[in-house]
Write a protein that holds these residues in place. Structure first.
Motif, PDB file in Angstrom:
ATOM      1  N   GLY A  48      10.672   4.355 -17.306  1.00 62.50           N
ATOM      2  CA  GLY A  48      10.644   4.987 -15.992  1.00 62.50           C
ATOM      3  C   GLY A  48      11.265   6.371 -16.016  1.00 62.50           C
ATOM      4  O   GLY A  48      11.800   6.824 -17.016  1.00 62.50           O
ATOM      5  N   THR A  49      11.197   7.047 -14.899  1.00 60.14           N
ATOM      6  CA  THR A  49      11.733   8.385 -14.780  1.00 60.14           C
ATOM      7  C   THR A  49      13.082   8.322 -14.087  1.00 60.14           C
ATOM      8  O   THR A  49      13.162   7.936 -12.931  1.00 60.14           O
ATOM      9  N   PHE A  50      14.137   8.673 -14.794  1.00 62.64           N
ATOM     10  CA  PHE A  50      15.470   8.633 -14.217  1.00 62.64           C
ATOM     11  C   PHE A  50      16.112  10.008 -14.275  1.00 62.64           C
ATOM     12  O   PHE A  50      16.013  10.702 -15.281  1.00 62.64           O
ATOM     13  N   ARG A  51      16.731  10.373 -13.180  1.00 61.32           N
ATOM     14  CA  ARG A  51      17.528  11.595 -13.136  1.00 61.32           C
ATOM     15  C   ARG A  51      18.873  11.218 -12.549  1.00 61.32           C
ATOM     16  O   ARG A  51      18.955  10.461 -11.598  1.00 61.32           O
ATOM     17  N   SER A  52      19.920  11.748 -13.090  1.00 61.08           N
ATOM     18  CA  SER A  52      21.257  11.480 -12.587  1.00 61.08           C
ATOM     19  C   SER A  52      21.816  12.782 -12.056  1.00 61.08           C
ATOM     20  O   SER A  52      21.768  13.813 -12.728  1.00 61.08           O
ATOM     21  N   VAL A  53      22.331  12.767 -10.849  1.00 61.23           N
ATOM     22  CA  VAL A  53      22.832  13.974 -10.205  1.00 61.23           C
ATOM     23  C   VAL A  53      24.326  13.820  -9.970  1.00 61.23           C
ATOM     24  O   VAL A  53      24.765  12.827  -9.396  1.00 61.23           O
ATOM     25  N   LEU A  98      14.205   7.855  -9.905  1.00 63.92           N
ATOM     26  CA  LEU A  98      15.495   7.416  -9.371  1.00 63.92           C
ATOM     27  C   LEU A  98      16.466   8.579  -9.427  1.00 63.92           C
ATOM     28  O   LEU A  98      16.654   9.195 -10.475  1.00 63.92           O
ATOM     29  N   VAL A  99      17.062   8.880  -8.283  1.00 63.60           N
ATOM     30  CA  VAL A  99      18.108   9.895  -8.210  1.00 63.60           C
ATOM     31  C   VAL A  99      19.380   9.177  -7.796  1.00 63.60           C
ATOM     32  O   VAL A  99      19.430   8.539  -6.748  1.00 63.60           O
ATOM     33  N   HIS A 100      20.384   9.257  -8.647  1.00 64.79           N
ATOM     34  CA  HIS A 100      21.666   8.594  -8.395  1.00 64.79           C
ATOM     35  C   HIS A 100      22.716   9.670  -8.151  1.00 64.79           C
ATOM     36  O   HIS A 100      22.947  10.513  -9.008  1.00 64.79           O
ATOM     37  N   LEU A 101      23.326   9.634  -6.975  1.00 63.87           N
ATOM     38  CA  LEU A 101      24.389  10.578  -6.677  1.00 63.87           C
ATOM     39  C   LEU A 101      25.720   9.929  -7.028  1.00 63.87           C
ATOM     40  O   LEU A 101      26.115   8.943  -6.408  1.00 63.87           O
ATOM     41  N   GLY A 102      26.354  10.453  -8.032  1.00 63.04           N
ATOM     42  CA  GLY A 102      27.646   9.934  -8.465  1.00 63.04           C
ATOM     43  C   GLY A 102      28.771  10.722  -7.818  1.00 63.04           C
ATOM     44  O   GLY A 102      28.591  11.395  -6.804  1.00 63.04           O
ATOM     45  N   GLY A 152       0.803  -1.217   0.000  1.00 62.66           N
ATOM     46  CA  GLY A 152       0.000   0.000   0.000  1.00 62.66           C
ATOM     47  C   GLY A 152       0.833   1.264   0.000  1.00 62.66           C
ATOM     48  O   GLY A 152       0.308   2.350  -0.194  1.00 62.66           O
ATOM     49  N   ASP A 153       2.160   1.116   0.224  1.00 62.01           N
ATOM     50  CA  ASP A 153       3.022   2.292   0.223  1.00 62.01           C
ATOM     51  C   ASP A 153       3.071   2.905  -1.171  1.00 62.01           C
ATOM     52  O   ASP A 153       3.058   2.215  -2.173  1.00 62.01           O
ATOM     53  N   SER A 154       3.129   4.189  -1.201  1.00 58.70           N
ATOM     54  CA  SER A 154       3.255   4.903  -2.460  1.00 58.70           C
ATOM     55  C   SER A 154       4.718   5.302  -2.625  1.00 58.70           C
ATOM     56  O   SER A 154       5.142   6.362  -2.176  1.00 58.70           O
ATOM     57  N   VAL A 155       5.510   4.419  -3.235  1.00 61.16           N
ATOM     58  CA  VAL A 155       6.931   4.692  -3.440  1.00 61.16           C
ATOM     59  C   VAL A 155       7.047   5.652  -4.615  1.00 61.16           C
ATOM     60  O   VAL A 155       6.721   5.308  -5.749  1.00 61.16           O
ATOM     61  N   VAL A 156       7.501   6.858  -4.317  1.00 62.83           N
ATOM     62  CA  VAL A 156       7.610   7.878  -5.361  1.00 62.83           C
ATOM     63  C   VAL A 156       9.049   8.117  -5.784  1.00 62.83           C
ATOM     64  O   VAL A 156       9.297   8.740  -6.812  1.00 62.83           O
ATOM     65  N   GLY A 157       9.995   7.641  -4.970  1.00 59.76           N
ATOM     66  CA  GLY A 157      11.383   7.885  -5.324  1.00 59.76           C
ATOM     67  C   GLY A 157      12.338   6.891  -4.701  1.00 59.76           C
ATOM     68  O   GLY A 157      12.048   6.293  -3.661  1.00 59.76           O
ATOM     69  N   VAL A 158      13.462   6.718  -5.378  1.00 61.86           N
ATOM     70  CA  VAL A 158      14.579   5.926  -4.873  1.00 61.86           C
ATOM     71  C   VAL A 158      15.815   6.810  -5.033  1.00 61.86           C
ATOM     72  O   VAL A 158      16.064   7.334  -6.126  1.00 61.86           O
ATOM     73  N   GLU A 216      12.266   0.864 -11.071  1.00 62.83           N
ATOM     74  CA  GLU A 216      11.462   0.350 -12.189  1.00 62.83           C
ATOM     75  C   GLU A 216      10.206  -0.354 -11.689  1.00 62.83           C
ATOM     76  O   GLU A 216       9.117  -0.170 -12.235  1.00 62.83           O
ATOM     77  N   LYS A 217      10.370  -1.174 -10.649  1.00 65.20           N
ATOM     78  CA  LYS A 217       9.233  -1.941 -10.129  1.00 65.20           C
ATOM     79  C   LYS A 217       8.099  -1.033  -9.665  1.00 65.20           C
ATOM     80  O   LYS A 217       6.926  -1.327  -9.875  1.00 65.20           O
ATOM     81  N   TYR A 218       8.446   0.084  -9.025  1.00 61.39           N
ATOM     82  CA  TYR A 218       7.426   0.978  -8.473  1.00 61.39           C
ATOM     83  C   TYR A 218       7.187   2.204  -9.348  1.00 61.39           C
ATOM     84  O   TYR A 218       6.494   3.123  -8.931  1.00 61.39           O
TER      85      TYR A 218
END
Length: 144
Positions: free
Chosen positions: A134-139, A97-101, A50-56, A91-93
């Motif tokens: 899916g929605t991906f952003r790279s930071v 996705l925000v990836h800090l490099g 039931g959780d609304s996962v909006v971001g990773v 992807e599953k939810y």
């Protein structure tokens, strides 16, 4: 009146210096910030249907400052395997996705294991972005 499920942001590396600050800002914005690994371990994430996962958010990483003291296996796991897991969870939810490099991964003169694993993680992100709806952003984050 039905209680609305909180918007959840899962964070890899939530207990680290950067991850803890990211979690604080997410909570200030009114969302729930949770450790991605703990969340996944609890009944395989099934109880969270039931959780609304909006971001990773991937804040995980190992070996930046003391790569000589960190094993190659630990660096690969923290910098590459965790990135792959974050991609799969996002992807599953259908979550952002925000990836800090690391700015170090763009230094062509550096060839140490830390930089190689961070480059591989960024390659995984680019490939996922190219292949996914899916929605991906790279930071990029520079820590000096």
């Amino acid at each position: 009146m039905v209680a609305r499920q909180p918007e959840v942001v899962l964070i890899a590396g939530i207990n680290g210096g950067i991850g803890s600050h990211v979690a604080s800002r997410i909570r200030e914005a009114g969302r729930e910030a949770l450790c991605m690994f703990s969340w996944l371990e609890q009944e395989g994430g099934l109880r969270h249907s039931g959780d609304s996962v909006v971001g990773v958010v991937n804040c995980a990483g190992k070996g930046m400052e003391s790569s000589s003291q960190v094993s190659i296996t630990d660096m690969r796991e923290a910098n590459v395997v965790v990135t792959h897991l974050c991609i799969r969870v996002a992807e599953k939810y259908d979550a952002t996705l925000v990836h800090l490099g690391s700015a170090m991964e763009h230094d062509v003169l550096r060839t140490d294991t830390y930089v190689q694993t961070k480059r591989l993680a960024s390659t995984l992100i680019r490939d996922a972005r190219a292949c996914s709806a899916g929605t991906f952003r790279s930071v990029r984050l520079s820590l000096h």
